[in-house]
Design an enzyme around this catalytic site. Structure first.
Site, PDB file in Angstrom:
ATOM      1  N   CYS A 159      77.656  51.973  46.327  1.00 28.47           N
ATOM      2  CA  CYS A 159      78.594  50.887  46.042  1.00 28.47           C
ATOM      3  C   CYS A 159      80.036  51.211  46.403  1.00 28.47           C
ATOM      4  CB  CYS A 159      78.484  50.498  44.576  1.00 28.47           C
ATOM      5  SG  CYS A 159      76.791  50.069  44.100  1.00 28.47           S
ATOM      6  N   THR A 266      73.413  58.286  38.285  1.00 25.06           N
ATOM      7  CA  THR A 266      73.765  56.862  38.255  1.00 25.06           C
ATOM      8  C   THR A 266      74.882  56.511  37.268  1.00 25.06           C
ATOM      9  OG1 THR A 266      71.986  56.452  36.642  1.00 25.06           O
ATOM     10  CG2 THR A 266      71.462  56.128  38.980  1.00 25.06           C
ATOM     11  N   HIS A 299      86.242  48.019  39.612  1.00 26.76           N
ATOM     12  CA  HIS A 299      84.836  48.049  40.031  1.00 26.76           C
ATOM     13  C   HIS A 299      84.019  47.161  39.092  1.00 26.76           C
ATOM     14  CE1 HIS A 299      81.307  49.474  42.071  1.00 26.76           C
ATOM     15  NE2 HIS A 299      80.806  50.015  40.978  1.00 26.76           N
ATOM     16  N   PRO A 304      77.198  48.445  30.491  1.00 27.83           N
ATOM     17  CA  PRO A 304      77.790  48.906  29.228  1.00 27.83           C
ATOM     18  C   PRO A 304      78.631  50.167  29.365  1.00 27.83           C
ATOM     19  CG  PRO A 304      75.556  48.134  28.844  1.00 27.83           C
ATOM     20  CD  PRO A 304      75.759  48.113  30.340  1.00 27.83           C
ATOM     21  N   ALA A 305      78.123  51.201  30.039  1.00 24.20           N
ATOM     22  CA  ALA A 305      78.871  52.451  30.148  1.00 24.20           C
ATOM     23  C   ALA A 305      79.959  52.378  31.214  1.00 24.20           C
ATOM     24  CB  ALA A 305      77.921  53.606  30.456  1.00 24.20           C
ATOM     25  N   GLU A 310      85.502  53.053  33.098  1.00 26.85           N
ATOM     26  CA  GLU A 310      86.528  52.703  34.082  1.00 26.85           C
ATOM     27  C   GLU A 310      87.797  52.240  33.391  1.00 26.85           C
ATOM     28  OE1 GLU A 310      87.430  49.988  38.056  1.00 26.85           O
ATOM     29  OE2 GLU A 310      85.669  49.510  36.825  1.00 26.85           O
ATOM     30  N   LYS A 333      83.648  40.664  40.061  1.00 27.94           N
ATOM     31  CA  LYS A 333      82.178  40.637  40.108  1.00 27.94           C
ATOM     32  C   LYS A 333      81.599  39.688  39.062  1.00 27.94           C
ATOM     33  CE  LYS A 333      81.326  45.295  42.007  1.00 27.94           C
ATOM     34  NZ  LYS A 333      82.721  45.824  42.050  1.00 27.94           N
ATOM     35  N   HIS A 338      77.491  41.685  42.276  1.00 25.69           N
ATOM     36  CA  HIS A 338      77.779  43.007  42.831  1.00 25.69           C
ATOM     37  C   HIS A 338      77.151  43.125  44.215  1.00 25.69           C
ATOM     38  CE1 HIS A 338      78.617  47.075  43.380  1.00 25.69           C
ATOM     39  NE2 HIS A 338      77.955  47.643  42.392  1.00 25.69           N
ATOM     40  N   PHE A 397      76.571  55.073  43.071  1.00 23.77           N
ATOM     41  CA  PHE A 397      75.584  56.029  42.589  1.00 23.77           C
ATOM     42  C   PHE A 397      75.787  57.373  43.291  1.00 23.77           C
ATOM     43  CE2 PHE A 397      72.008  52.818  41.340  1.00 23.77           C
ATOM     44  CZ  PHE A 397      72.759  52.413  40.255  1.00 23.77           C
TER      45      PHE A 397
END
Length: 411
Positions: A159, A266, A299, A304-305, A310, A333, A338, A397
């Site tokens: 990405c 990831t 991004h 969730p994470a 970020e 996004k 995405h 990733f």
């Protein structure tokens, strides 16, 4: 380094002006998938490109030799070159290069030809399968079409792909290897294996009953990203070259930073440690102080994470500039989905448009901000905003981070 052309394509529009209008209206590109039968799939929606006709840009016979991601790259490049007014003549051909990347390339071609193999044996595989599917063929086919003979490559950094393509092109011009670079990325990831694979990872939102509300960056109730498709291509030129030909300049790229998390396959590192280093590297590259930056196109995938880390990274890099609200953060996004390898190109283009128009697209579906997220996210409505410098983030990733720093053009 200046930007003289933009070509954008995604689920909310097939041209840059159409996309910009849709974003300011808070329009979502998410809808039930029409490209394949989703019976039995845990996720049945995406942000597909709509009403697209590749034959506007490619000869019918040639189009059959290309994957859909190449079609999208042709459309975006056509728009970008048209806007730039650049004609690639023999006199400049060797000084014009292409870096067009893709995260997964011709996935639909791989799926189709595997079915042909299983049903009819190896003789049923198309002779055009390999060149239609491999990632570098977007750059390759475009160089053939336009006669660009300069540096050519194709990034494939998940990405972060098209942000890396633009940043690497920026460096290519800076070191004198080209005067013009056609840079960005393209993705056609709405396919059974792609959607099924990301769903198996539990990376996708499962709001099948309400797709337009599914992508909700920084919201407490976010549950994953939405697969999108399309392309984003920028025409980058060395300043004096652009001025000499009388080009209309849209904006500047002034800094580029990249880093590795060295953390997880990831997941983003805690507090976005790698993202922090990429953002700081972009600032250092440009000689810009954090308090000079007025906007971040984050991004912000709606995982969730990812969003929390970020957001924390932006807070730690920009400090009081971020916590005071002077730095605005958008998660576009939420509307486009995405685009994976195409995301950085699309969002770099959107960032240039934000600088030109001094307006910021909203982060839609932001109804209940997560406690981890303490910044101004331009929730649900666009805002007028006076700013000169903006940052666009793309993280992939493998812990690959890329940040592009852009500046409003002043004659």
């Amino acid at each position: 380094m200046v930007v003289t052309g933009l070509g954008l394509l995604c689920g909310v529009g097939n041209t840059a002006p159409e996309i910009w209008s849709s974003l300011l209206a808070g329009k979502s590109g998410m809808a039930p998938i029409v490209g394949f039968d989703t019976t039995g799939f845990p996720v049945t929606f995406a942000a597909e490109v709509k009403n697209f006709d590749a034959l506007q840009f490619i000869d019918k016979k040639e189009s059959r030799k290309m994957g859909r991601f190449i079609h999208y790259a042709f459309a975006a490049t056509h728009e970008a070159l048209t806007q730039s007014g650049l004609e690639i003549t023999p006199a400049i051909a060797e000084r014009v290069g292409l870096f067009i990347g893709s995260g997964i390339g011709g996935f639909e071609m791989i799926e189709r030809e595997h079915t042909n193999l299983m049903n009819g044996g190896p003789r049923k595989i198309s002779p055009f399968f390999i060149p239609a599917a491999i990632i570098n063929m977007a750059s390759g086919q475009l160089s053939i079409k336009y006669g660009a003979k300069g540096p050519i490559s194709a990034t494939a950094t998940a990405c972060a792909t098209s942000a890396n393509a633009i940043g690497d092109s920026f460096r290519m011009i800076a070191r004198g290897d080209a005067d013009v670079m056609i840079a960005g990325g393209s993705e056609a990831a709405v396919t059974p294996m792609s959607v099924g694979g990301f769903a198996a990872m539990r990376a996708l939102s499962t709001r099948n009953d309400d797709p337009t509300k599914a992508s909700r960056p920084f919201d407490k109730n976010r549950d994953g990203f939405v697969v999108g498709e399309g392309a984003g291509v920028l025409i980058l030129e060395e300043l004096e070259f652009a001025k000499a030909r009388g080009a209309k300049i849209l904006g500047e790229i002034i800094g580029y930073g990249m880093s590795a998390d060295a953390y997880h396959m990831t997941s983003i590192a805690e507090d976005g440690e790698g993202a922090q280093r990429a953002m700081r590297a972009a600032l250092k590259d440009a000689g810009v102080k954090p308090e000079e930056v007025g906007h971040v196109n984050a991004h912000a995938t709606s995982t969730p994470a990812g969003d929390g880390n970020e957001s924390r990274a932006i807070e730690l890099v920009f400090g009081e500039q971020a916590l005071s609200g002077r730095l605005k953060v958008s998660g576009t996004k939420s509307m486009t989905g995405h685009l994976l390898g195409g995301a950085g190109g699309l969002e770099a283009g959107i960032t240039v448009l934000s600088l030109i128009n001094q307006k910021l697209p909203p982060t839609i579906n932001l109804d209940d901000v997560d406690e981890m997220c303490r910044l101004d996210y331009v929730a649900n409505k666009p805002v007028d905003h006076r700013f000169d410098i903006a940052l666009s983030n793309s993280f992939g990733f493998g812990g690959i981070n890329a940040s592009l720093l852009m500046k409003k053009w002043v004659e």
